[in-house]
Write a protein that holds these residues in place. Structure first.
Motif, PDB file in Angstrom:
ATOM      1  N   HIS A  37       1.552   5.206  -2.141  1.00  0.00           N
ATOM      2  CA  HIS A  37       1.113   6.225  -3.111  1.00  0.00           C
ATOM      3  C   HIS A  37       2.403   6.841  -3.637  1.00  0.00           C
ATOM      4  CE1 HIS A  37      -3.027   5.693  -1.844  1.00  0.00           C
ATOM      5  NE2 HIS A  37      -2.564   5.632  -0.623  1.00  0.00           N
ATOM      6  N   HIS A  48       0.851  -1.202   0.000  1.00  0.00           N
ATOM      7  CA  HIS A  48       0.000   0.000   0.000  1.00  0.00           C
ATOM      8  C   HIS A  48       0.880   1.244   0.000  1.00  0.00           C
ATOM      9  CE1 HIS A  48      -4.017   1.908   1.293  1.00  0.00           C
ATOM     10  NE2 HIS A  48      -3.173   2.909   1.086  1.00  0.00           N
ATOM     11  N   LYS A  80      -8.392  -0.311  -7.055  1.00  0.00           N
ATOM     12  CA  LYS A  80      -8.531   0.210  -5.699  1.00  0.00           C
ATOM     13  C   LYS A  80      -9.823   0.990  -5.626  1.00  0.00           C
ATOM     14  CE  LYS A  80      -7.408   2.244  -1.651  1.00  0.00           C
ATOM     15  NZ  LYS A  80      -6.473   3.357  -1.560  1.00  0.00           N
ATOM     16  N   ASP A  95       0.981   2.818   3.462  1.00  0.00           N
ATOM     17  CA  ASP A  95       0.456   4.133   3.060  1.00  0.00           C
ATOM     18  C   ASP A  95       1.585   5.155   2.848  1.00  0.00           C
ATOM     19  OD1 ASP A  95      -1.763   5.422   2.124  1.00  0.00           O
ATOM     20  OD2 ASP A  95      -2.794   5.578   4.050  1.00  0.00           O
ATOM     21  N   HIS A  97      -6.340  -0.747   5.607  1.00  0.00           N
ATOM     22  CA  HIS A  97      -6.520  -0.055   6.905  1.00  0.00           C
ATOM     23  C   HIS A  97      -7.229  -0.961   7.920  1.00  0.00           C
ATOM     24  CE1 HIS A  97      -5.154   3.353   4.645  1.00  0.00           C
ATOM     25  NE2 HIS A  97      -6.223   3.339   3.865  1.00  0.00           N
TER      26      HIS A  97
HETATM   27 ZN   LIG Z   1      -3.706   4.927   1.016  1.00  0.00          ZN
END
Ligand SMILES: [Zn+2]
Length: 442
Positions: free
Chosen positions: A92, A90, A217, A350, A278
């Motif tokens: 970005h 995960h 996603k 993340d 999450h």
């Molecule tokens: Zn994310």
């Protein structure tokens, strides 16, 4: 002599003709890697004094001890521990929320996806140098992650192997709707994953696939770093979630669902998603369903520390920081529950919410909250590869896989904090990316 010239030109235009015209290609590099130990996460064992044989971009053999075969370059990593290259499920990778001017709204108004596009390669390089040789990118502005993945694959840029999602899909007013909270007369003209209704979400999946997404996603529920009031309420109906999963699977793409709230998590699992991201407020029913359906949980248990320490200084709205306070501690407690329940757990951080390259900071958190070091390492290697559907390519030091390897000083099985420092050595596809001379002394 016009005809031969024409023939030669035609030949050059044929695929492979260029190679014929030039010298034969160089023989693939042959490297033997030695270290104090290899943590074979796939088989949950340690190989002392391993010798990993590499030809070109693949591993061709692994043995305990012995001499390097003649003609192979020996790289002796001395007292270091060798591991499969890490996988972050995960990230970005095209953006960095921590690189703003300190004025959240000014950044939104003055920056565009073009800014992301010109800096994304820096984050890719940093991630690779940190030992993460494969990542799953779950949400990118425009299709920057697809372009970045291709440029890396072609050898134009340095970075990890990227499984890109393209645009994250979500509801109007929800976690990915960038217009939420702004004047209704203000319009942003970037590509968007906003879609409502069964037909529209199916079309959005197809659009992503058409433009190169390898994973889908979507936002099953609300989020922290966005303007909606809730942190976890469902943002799609069960029918919409079912349609996204059905359509993605038809195209052979796995699905990652963002969900903090218990109900959104249950709905996503029932829809058949491959992973829940999450999973902060997952309840007993959610855990039971996840186990029953084999759904992976990708719980980002490090970044809470970073957000609470830095996001006020970085100028983020207080509302978002308050939402994080609701999530952080409970997510970690539920991470422990999920580990004890025996749920399938993948390593996802993340990255981009905190600076790229610090991905490894999640390892000690996972151990602090209930995993053994071996479980945490598996989550970022063999288990992660299984969720990607790339078990034949990455995630293990085995003949036939890509030669993606990391070496660290110390033994992370004895003390997970051995991963606190940057790795001493990183190899991706047989290419040495990081090599610290200090570590190479036997
Ligand atoms: Zn994310």
């Amino acid at each position: 002599m016009r005809l031969p010239v024409l023939l030669a030109l035609l030949l050059l235009a044929l695929p492979g003709a260029e190679a014929l015209a030039n010298e034969a290609p160089a023989a693939p590099k042959r490297i033997a890697l030695r270290a104090a130990r290899l943590i074979d996460t796939a088989h949950q064992r340690v190989i002392e004094r391993p010798l990993v044989l590499i030809e070109g971009e693949k591993i061709v053999g692994v043995s305990g001890g012995g001499e390097a075969p003649a003609g192979m370059e020996l790289i002796d990593l001395g007292s270091a521990t060798l591991l499969p290259g890490f996988i972050d499920l995960h990230v970005h990778i095209t953006g960095d929320s921590t690189s703003g001017t300190g004025n959240y709204f000014e950044d939104i108004l003055k920056r565009s996806p073009i800014d992301d596009a010109v800096t994304a390669h820096l984050y890719a390089e940093r991630t690779l140098h940190a030992g993460f040789t494969t990542v799953r990118n779950v949400g990118s502005a425009e299709y920057i992650d697809v372009a970045l993945a291709r440029a890396i694959e072609r050898g134009r840029l340095q970075g990890p192997r990227i499984l890109p999602s393209g645009l994250a899909i979500g509801a109007t007013g929800g976690h990915i709707d960038g217009n939420t909270g702004f004047s209704p007369y203000l319009e942003f003209h970037n590509a968007t994953g906003v879609a409502d209704g069964v037909e529209a979400v199916r079309a959005k999946v197809r659009d992503n696939v058409k433009h190169g997404a390898e994973v889908i996603k979507f936002m099953a529920g609300a989020g922290v770093l966005s303007a909606e009031a809730s942190v976890g309420a469902p943002q799609y109906t069960q029918e919409e979630m079912n349609a996204i999963v059905d359509e993605s699977h038809r195209w052979g793409k796995r699905v990652a669902a963002h969900a903090h709230g218990a109900e959104a998590i249950r709905m996503a699992i029932l829809a058949g998603v491959d992973s829940v991201e999450h999973a902060s407020f997952i309840d007993d029913e959610g855990l039971r369903l996840a186990k029953q359906k084999g759904t992976w949980l990708v719980m980002d248990v490090y970044n809470d520390d970073y957000i609470l320490a830095e996001y006020s200084r970085l100028g983020f709205p207080q509302q978002m920081i308050d939402k994080e306070k609701l999530v952080g501690r409970t997510q970690r407690e539920n991470f422990r529950k999920a580990v004890h329940a025996g749920a399938r757990m993948g390593f996802g951080t993340d990255a981009g919410v905190y600076p790229h390259g610090d991905n490894r900071k999640q390892f000690p958190k996972m151990v602090e909250w209930g995993m053994t070091p071996m479980q945490a390492l598996r989550a970022a290697t063999s288990d992660a590869a299984e969720l990607l559907g790339w078990s034949d390519k990455v995630g293990a030091v085995e003949a036939g896989r890509y030669a993606d390897l990391v070496a660290v000083s110390g033994d992370p099985l004895a003390d997970i904090h051995a991963l606190d420092a940057q790795p001493l050595f990183v190899m991706k596809g047989g290419e040495v990316v990081v090599r610290d001379a200090k570590a190479v002394a036997p």
